[in-house]
Scaffold this motif. Structure first.
Motif, short mmCIF file in Angstrom:
data_model
loop_
_atom_site.label_atom_id
_atom_site.label_comp_id
_atom_site.label_asym_id
_atom_site.label_seq_id
_atom_site.Cartn_x
_atom_site.Cartn_y
_atom_site.Cartn_z
N PHE A 1 10.08 -23.66 -9.75
CA PHE A 1 9.50 -22.89 -10.86
C PHE A 1 9.62 -23.70 -12.14
O PHE A 1 10.71 -24.16 -12.50
N ASN A 2 8.50 -23.88 -12.82
CA ASN A 2 8.47 -24.68 -14.05
C ASN A 2 9.18 -23.93 -15.19
O ASN A 2 8.85 -22.79 -15.49
N VAL A 3 10.16 -24.58 -15.80
CA VAL A 3 10.92 -23.94 -16.88
C VAL A 3 10.70 -24.62 -18.23
O VAL A 3 11.25 -24.17 -19.24
N GLY A 4 9.91 -25.68 -18.26
CA GLY A 4 9.66 -26.31 -19.55
C GLY A 4 8.96 -27.65 -19.44
O GLY A 4 9.06 -28.33 -18.41
N VAL A 5 8.26 -28.01 -20.51
CA VAL A 5 7.58 -29.32 -20.60
C VAL A 5 7.95 -29.94 -21.94
O VAL A 5 7.84 -29.30 -22.99
N LYS A 6 8.42 -31.18 -21.91
CA LYS A 6 8.82 -31.87 -23.13
C LYS A 6 7.59 -32.18 -23.99
O LYS A 6 6.51 -32.46 -23.48
N ASP A 7 7.77 -32.10 -25.32
CA ASP A 7 6.68 -32.41 -26.24
C ASP A 7 6.12 -33.80 -25.96
O ASP A 7 6.86 -34.75 -25.69
N ASN A 8 4.78 -33.90 -26.01
CA ASN A 8 4.12 -35.16 -25.72
C ASN A 8 2.84 -35.28 -26.52
O ASN A 8 2.43 -34.32 -27.20
N ASN A 9 2.21 -36.45 -26.46
CA ASN A 9 0.95 -36.71 -27.16
C ASN A 9 -0.26 -36.55 -26.25
O ASN A 9 -1.34 -37.07 -26.53
N LEU A 10 -0.07 -35.83 -25.14
CA LEU A 10 -1.13 -35.65 -24.15
C LEU A 10 -1.77 -34.27 -24.21
O LEU A 10 -2.67 -33.97 -23.43
N ASP B 1 1.35 -41.76 -22.44
CA ASP B 1 2.57 -41.11 -22.90
C ASP B 1 3.30 -40.52 -21.70
O ASP B 1 2.72 -40.37 -20.62
N ALA B 2 4.55 -40.16 -21.92
CA ALA B 2 5.37 -39.61 -20.84
C ALA B 2 5.14 -38.10 -20.71
O ALA B 2 5.22 -37.36 -21.69
N PHE B 3 4.85 -37.68 -19.50
CA PHE B 3 4.77 -36.27 -19.17
C PHE B 3 6.07 -35.91 -18.46
O PHE B 3 6.36 -36.43 -17.38
N VAL B 4 6.87 -35.06 -19.08
CA VAL B 4 8.17 -34.67 -18.53
C VAL B 4 8.19 -33.17 -18.32
O VAL B 4 8.05 -32.40 -19.27
N ALA B 5 8.33 -32.76 -17.07
CA ALA B 5 8.39 -31.33 -16.73
C ALA B 5 9.72 -31.03 -16.07
O ALA B 5 10.23 -31.82 -15.27
N VAL C 1 1.30 -41.03 -18.05
CA VAL C 1 -0.11 -40.75 -17.72
C VAL C 1 -1.03 -40.95 -18.91
O VAL C 1 -0.61 -40.96 -20.08
N ILE C 2 -2.31 -41.09 -18.59
CA ILE C 2 -3.40 -41.04 -19.56
C ILE C 2 -4.37 -39.97 -19.08
O ILE C 2 -4.83 -40.02 -17.93
N ARG C 3 -4.68 -39.00 -19.94
CA ARG C 3 -5.59 -37.93 -19.56
C ARG C 3 -7.02 -38.26 -19.96
O ARG C 3 -7.27 -39.09 -20.84
N THR C 4 -7.96 -37.61 -19.31
CA THR C 4 -9.37 -37.80 -19.67
C THR C 4 -9.65 -37.21 -21.04
O THR C 4 -10.47 -37.73 -21.80
N VAL C 5 -8.95 -36.12 -21.38
CA VAL C 5 -9.10 -35.48 -22.69
C VAL C 5 -7.72 -35.32 -23.30
O VAL C 5 -6.87 -34.61 -22.75
N GLN C 6 -7.51 -36.00 -24.44
CA GLN C 6 -6.23 -35.92 -25.14
C GLN C 6 -6.45 -36.30 -26.59
O GLN C 6 -7.47 -36.89 -26.95
N PRO C 7 -5.51 -35.95 -27.49
CA PRO C 7 -5.71 -36.20 -28.93
C PRO C 7 -6.00 -37.65 -29.28
O PRO C 7 -6.83 -37.94 -30.13
N ARG C 8 -5.29 -38.57 -28.62
CA ARG C 8 -5.50 -40.00 -28.87
C ARG C 8 -6.02 -40.64 -27.59
O ARG C 8 -5.25 -40.90 -26.67
#
Length: 203
Positions: free
Chosen positions: A135-144, A98-102, A86-93
């Motif tokens: 139930f969400n148990v974690g989100v992998k580190d990303n640049n988003l 980047d990959a969003f992994v949940a 994904v690409i977010r409207t607001v993100q650091p870069r």
């Protein structure tokens, strides 16, 4: 926590009468226990917070119990990793994909019908559908700038699909249609969509 307890109660109330109904049809209802492993294709529907979203390849594995023979109920417990690019409207870069992994712990309750078809390769075609709670148990580190707190803890979906039984093996193709939004934002609208292919082994 209250939502988790409420949904758990609903799932139990769903399973109990169905199990009792199957038991009335047979003094000793057929029970099969199994484990499964597979892969999924995942994407998020249109969301104001996302500029773009591409389908990603994830994994899943779990255990299940199938109660009944021709008509059956199949509750389970799955550990699922969903991935989307994904690409977010607001993100650091800005404009960087980047990959969003949940990762989720998912509890499906499927109601199915198993045909008597017995082919030379595939046999006993199954049709199934039902609700699932994840139930969400974690989100992998990303640049988003997406962390676990940004993802909705409790998510609900409707699942349906087609399966084939060959002796102790079970091949299932399942589509998961998310009802809850994936992100926690007040204006979030994106919901998860997944297509999974799993291979099961019955004990």
């Amino acid at each position: 926590m209250k939502k988790t307890l409420l949904i758990s109660g609903i799932i139990l109330l769903t399973i109990a009468p169905l199990t009792q109904m199957l038991a009335q049809d047979d003094d000793q209802p057929n029970l099969r226990l199994g484990a499964k492993i597979g892969a999924n294709l995942y994407s998020i529907s249109d969301d104001p917070g996302l500029v773009d979203d591409d389908t990603g390849l994830g994994t899943e594995f779990g255990i299940y119990g199938r109660i009944g023979d021709r008509f059956y109920v199949q509750p389970g417990l799955d550990f699922v990793s969903y991935k989307a690019h994904v690409i977010r409207t607001v993100q650091p870069r800005p404009d960087e994909r980047d990959a969003f992994v949940a990762r989720y712990m998912r509890v499906p309750v499927l109601i199915g019908y198993r045909s008597t078809y017995d082919g030379s390769v595939l046999s006993h075609i199954r049709y199934f559908a039902g609700p699932s709670f994840a139930f969400n148990v974690g989100v992998k580190d990303n640049n988003l700038a997406l962390r676990r707190k940004d993802v909705r803890n409790a998510q609900f979906a409707l699942s349906g699909g087609l399966g084939f039984d060959v002796r102790f093996l079970a091949l299932d193709v399942t589509y998961h249609y998310g009802i809850s939004t994936v992100l926690n934002d007040d204006d979030a609208e994106g919901k998860g969509r997944a297509l999974s292919l799993t291979l099961g082994f019955a004990f």
